[in-house]
Design an enzyme around this catalytic site. Structure first.
Site, PDB file in Angstrom:
ATOM      1  N   SER A 139     -48.074 -31.783 -10.558  1.00  0.00           N
ATOM      2  CA  SER A 139     -47.383 -31.431  -9.162  1.00  0.00           C
ATOM      3  C   SER A 139     -48.658 -31.500  -8.154  1.00  0.00           C
ATOM      4  O   SER A 139     -48.956 -32.695  -7.975  1.00  0.00           O
ATOM      5  CB  SER A 139     -46.766 -29.906  -9.441  1.00  0.00           C
ATOM      6  OG  SER A 139     -46.029 -29.604  -8.245  1.00  0.00           O
ATOM      7  N   GLU A 143      -6.199 -10.787  -0.926  1.00  0.00           N
ATOM      8  CA  GLU A 143      -6.979 -10.460   0.252  1.00  0.00           C
ATOM      9  C   GLU A 143      -8.493 -10.377  -0.278  1.00  0.00           C
ATOM     10  O   GLU A 143      -9.339  -9.421   0.036  1.00  0.00           O
ATOM     11  CB  GLU A 143      -6.578  -9.383   0.857  1.00  0.00           C
ATOM     12  CG  GLU A 143      -4.995  -9.133   1.085  1.00  0.00           C
ATOM     13  CD  GLU A 143      -4.692  -8.075   1.841  1.00  0.00           C
ATOM     14  OE1 GLU A 143      -5.412  -7.053   2.521  1.00  0.00           O
ATOM     15  OE2 GLU A 143      -3.318  -7.612   2.108  1.00  0.00           O
ATOM     16  N   GLU A 146       0.843  -1.177   0.165  1.00  0.00           N
ATOM     17  CA  GLU A 146       0.151  -0.176  -0.129  1.00  0.00           C
ATOM     18  C   GLU A 146       0.963   1.227   0.012  1.00  0.00           C
ATOM     19  O   GLU A 146       0.418   2.194   0.848  1.00  0.00           O
ATOM     20  CB  GLU A 146      -1.057  -0.106   1.211  1.00  0.00           C
ATOM     21  CG  GLU A 146      -1.848  -1.280   0.927  1.00  0.00           C
ATOM     22  CD  GLU A 146      -2.775  -1.380   2.365  1.00  0.00           C
ATOM     23  OE1 GLU A 146      -2.639  -0.334   3.384  1.00  0.00           O
ATOM     24  OE2 GLU A 146      -3.622  -2.279   2.429  1.00  0.00           O
TER      25      GLU A 146
END
Ligand code: XIL
Length: 733
Positions: A636, A282, A164
């Site tokens: 069904s 990450e 960073e």
């Protein structure tokens, strides 16, 4: 037996309720023995960042060993943790992680040697607290890096050397009436003391300490075009000057809305022009709009995750892994930042990981793991046409010749738009805003042929697609789409034949104390005079099929999306059947809520049907009224109704049909002569073995039974259209 039937039915109904089984389905794992690391063995390693609890708890240890083949210490190897004061070293926790890797033969990513946060800040000052010269700082940094790298060089295969160092935003400076460009670097103590030279030094020290480890520059918001270019320019400048940077670490702290696939793809494509190794270091995906590795962020609320949010999470993971796979030539490891949501540095309420707070896999896990490599490079054919289900004048949605569906929805201020239709187990197709600000998206692959219900979920609210007609299913009027089927001619609207008609009838049900609706199919020619037996002209009388819909549907479902009338018209016109009437009544199935379905006995509907509807139909239509001219079938939950009623009242119906709605066992039918024909069918993606066995058993017991497995379909209307088509040819013979 009874219990199994109920369970099977509950599953069947659950599928039906969700609209379209093909697109939903529980995230049951078709490949349970294949874990993440196995699924990606030809792509890249799958890593995880661990804390001390993770390596101390047996269940978590087992999960780590099963799923991952690279580990990062979440905090324990950071300078501030290892080396808080000059001459003070805390090796214990880092050693524990390193030993875990050694013992289990898992590779260790070193994280990290030089960072502005969790750093050994003592390096910047002398004993009196005065700032040191950069030479002193370099010497201290060098000793630190040598000590750490040497201690773990047998197990650490790569290091995040500098973390960073680039600025999140660059603003121009204004001084003396002039703008000068802002620094691309983070204004850290390191930078203040050394400029960007500390980056070069850190890499040099690391290379001295271990010439074999891969050395990474690691950063977040690495796909943001501005920051991407700052990272790129810095790494390029360093590499051009001979600094030993081997790879770029893309932290990958993303969210469900972004970055876009295009931005991720562009970043990797750019980075790979200067480095041979990219690690996603990450990875996690938040459920809000924040992203990045900044140490200030919102922690979310302690409430259950909304279903649509989970769909967005699954979709984002699915999209980004597709891009990672595309770049497997340069990506050699993808690491999740933490094991489960409970461990997440973002807090459990951001729900950013594939494993939940109890370490149970989420839908996202299955989407990452069970990817279909064939779809990775598949591009739909660009021959999309407007769908036949669309409202007049509506162009969208469209379907192509392969069965891909493409949607377009205008919702300018929406944050998310999800179409409930898509490939299985993902919760639908997530649309993205295109360059015109319109939400668009295409199913990831071809859909099953036939009709599908669907709806839109816009920011969590459920709406219909204004492009399509509405169809009653899932207990509401849903949008619908028709994917062309290879055999679609049997339900085509033909111009060359006469057609029957559908009548809506209203009849009073005394038992319910209210009016009931039904739809009646009358074949072409109904009511015309024909020559009777004794030569007199008379009105022809017809057999009747009582045909039931499924849970969530009603008396409009068979006539509209079931295409029952067209199927009949075509069969009659082709001389395949003698005309008969179909009565499609509302079967009271929707009055039963989930959880009470086991108690469904169809007794109320039996009264309506046998004591009220049949007498009404026989009184008002030209019917033949004996049982050998009466059939009952249903799909069904309508199949369940059919089974219960036909078994209880065999004197009323001579032909029985169950369409994805269970099976008869020979021993359930008291008198083998009471039924002339039994039909059972389902989709090949349902329970074909159950149907095949039941039909075989019935035949062996002497029944005239027939089964149909509908190829390539699930618990949906193409299955039932095909069933009706076959069954109709066998009734009343
Ligand atoms: C995080 C850890 O996960 C937290 O436990 C800690 O409190 C702060 O640091 N970018 C990085 C990681 O490179 O080291 C950070 O880890 C997250 C952002």
């Amino acid at each position: 037996m009874k219990q199994t039937f109920k369970t099977a039915l509950a599953i069947v109904l659950a599928m039906n309720c969700l609209g379209s089984w093909a697109q939903w389905g529980a995230p049951a794992d078709p490949n349970p023995t294949v874990k993440l690391k196995d699924a990606y063995k030809n792509y890249f390693m799958i890593g995880v960042a661990l804390n001390q609890r993770n390596v101390s708890n047996d269940d978590q240890v087992n999960l780590v060993k099963a799923e991952f083949n690279s580990i990062t210490a979440e905090n324990d190897m950071k300078p501030g943790e290892l080396h808080p004061k000059e001459g003070v070293w805390n090796w214990e926790k880092a050693d524990k992680i390193a030993n875990f890797c050694r013992q289990n033969g898992i590779k260790l990513r070193g994280h990290c040697l030089c960072w502005h946060s969790q750093f050994a800040d003592w390096m910047f000052t002398d004993k009196k607290g005065k700032p040191v010269k950069k030479e002193v700082f370099y010497q201290r940094l060098r000793e630190h890096i040598h000590a750490v790298v040497n201690r773990y060089k047998d197990v650490v295969y790569c290091w995040d050397v500098v973390n960073e160092a680039m600025a999140d935003n660059v603003r121009p400076n204004f001084a003396n009436g002039k703008f000068t460009p802002g620094s691309p670097y983070r204004d850290s103590r390191h930078y203040q003391l050394c400029g960007d030279e500390f980056i070069a030094k850190a890499f040099e020290f690391a290379r001295e300490a271990d010439p074999n480890a891969l050395l990474f520059y690691n950063d977040y918001n690495e796909c943001d075009p501005g920051k991407r270019d700052r990272i790129f320019d810095m790494v390029k400048k360093m590499k051009d000057a001979g600094v030993p940077i081997d790879g770029i670490g893309m932290q990958g702290h993303y969210n469900v809305y972004g970055p876009t696939e295009e931005d991720i793809d562009a970043a990797i494509t750019k980075y790979k022009t200067i480095v041979k190794h990219i690690h996603v270091t990450e990875l996690d995906i938040r459920m809000n709009t924040e992203m990045g590795g900044q140490l200030r962020f919102s922690r979310g609320e302690n409430k259950p995750v909304a279903g649509y949010m989970n769909t967005l999470l699954t979709d984002q993971y699915n999209r980004i892994f597709k891009i990672f796979r595309k770049h497997k030539d340069v990506i050699d490891c993808v690491t999740f930042w933490n094991l489960g949501d409970r461990d997440s540095w973002l807090g459990v309420n951001n729900h950013p990981l594939p494993f939940d707070e109890n370490y149970k896999p989420k839908q996202a896990y299955y989407a990452i793991k069970n990817f279909d490599a064939k779809l990775d490079n598949a591009q739909p054919k660009e021959d999309f046409v407007s769908n036949p289900c669309n409202q007049p004048g509506q162009e969208w949605p469209k379907v192509n010749s392969q069965g891909y569906a493409r949607f377009r929805v205008e919702a300018p201020d929406a944050k998310s738009v999800i179409v409930s239709l898509g490939l299985g187990g993902r919760g639908g197709t997530v649309l993205r805003k295109d360059k015109d600000g319109v939400w668009t998206g295409t199913t990831e692959g071809p859909m099953d042929p036939g009709f599908h219900y669907y709806h839109l979920t816009i920011d969590g609210g459920v709406f219909n697609d204004p492009g399509t007609h509405n169809y009653f299913g899932s207990c509401r009027w849903e949008s619908g789409i028709e994917i062309p089927a290879p055999d679609q001619d049997f339900y085509a609207e033909r111009t060359d034949i006469p057609h029957g008609n559908m009548q809506k009838i209203l009849f009073y049900s005394k038992s319910l104390g209210k009016m009931q609706e039904a739809t009646v199919y009358l074949p072409n020619g109904y009511g015309k005079l024909v020559k009777g037996k004794n030569g007199k002209m008379e009105q022809q009388r017809y057999p009747v099929l009582y045909l039931q819909h499924g849970w969530g549907e009603n008396e409009t479902s068979w006539p509209v999306q079931g295409k029952a009338g067209l199927i009949m018209d075509n069969l009659i016109a082709d001389g395949k059947i003698k005309p008969f009437i179909i009565v499609m009544a509302y079967g009271l199935t929707n009055d039963f809520k989930f959880g009470t379905i086991g108690k469904f006995t169809a007794e109320e509907f039996e009264k309506v049907l046998i004591d009220e509807l049949i007498p009404y139909v026989d009184a008002n239509f030209l019917t033949k009224t004996d049982k050998w001219n009466r059939a009952m079938a249903g799909l069904s939950m309508g199949g369940m109704t059919t089974k219960l009623i036909t078994l209880r009242r065999p004197e009323v119906f001579g032909y029985w049909g169950l369409l994805s709605g269970g099976q008869y066992a020979p021993e359930e039918i008291k008198d083998p002569k009471c039924v002339k024909y039994i039909f059972e069918g389902c989709g090949s993606k349902e329970n074909p073995a159950g149907i095949n066995k039941s039909v075989a058993d019935l035949k062996a017991a002497g029944f005239n039974a027939e089964g149909l497995i509908s190829e390539g379909t699930a618990h949906e209307f193409l299955t039932w259209r095909r069933c009706l088509y076959l069954m109709a040819q066998k009734l009343f013979k």
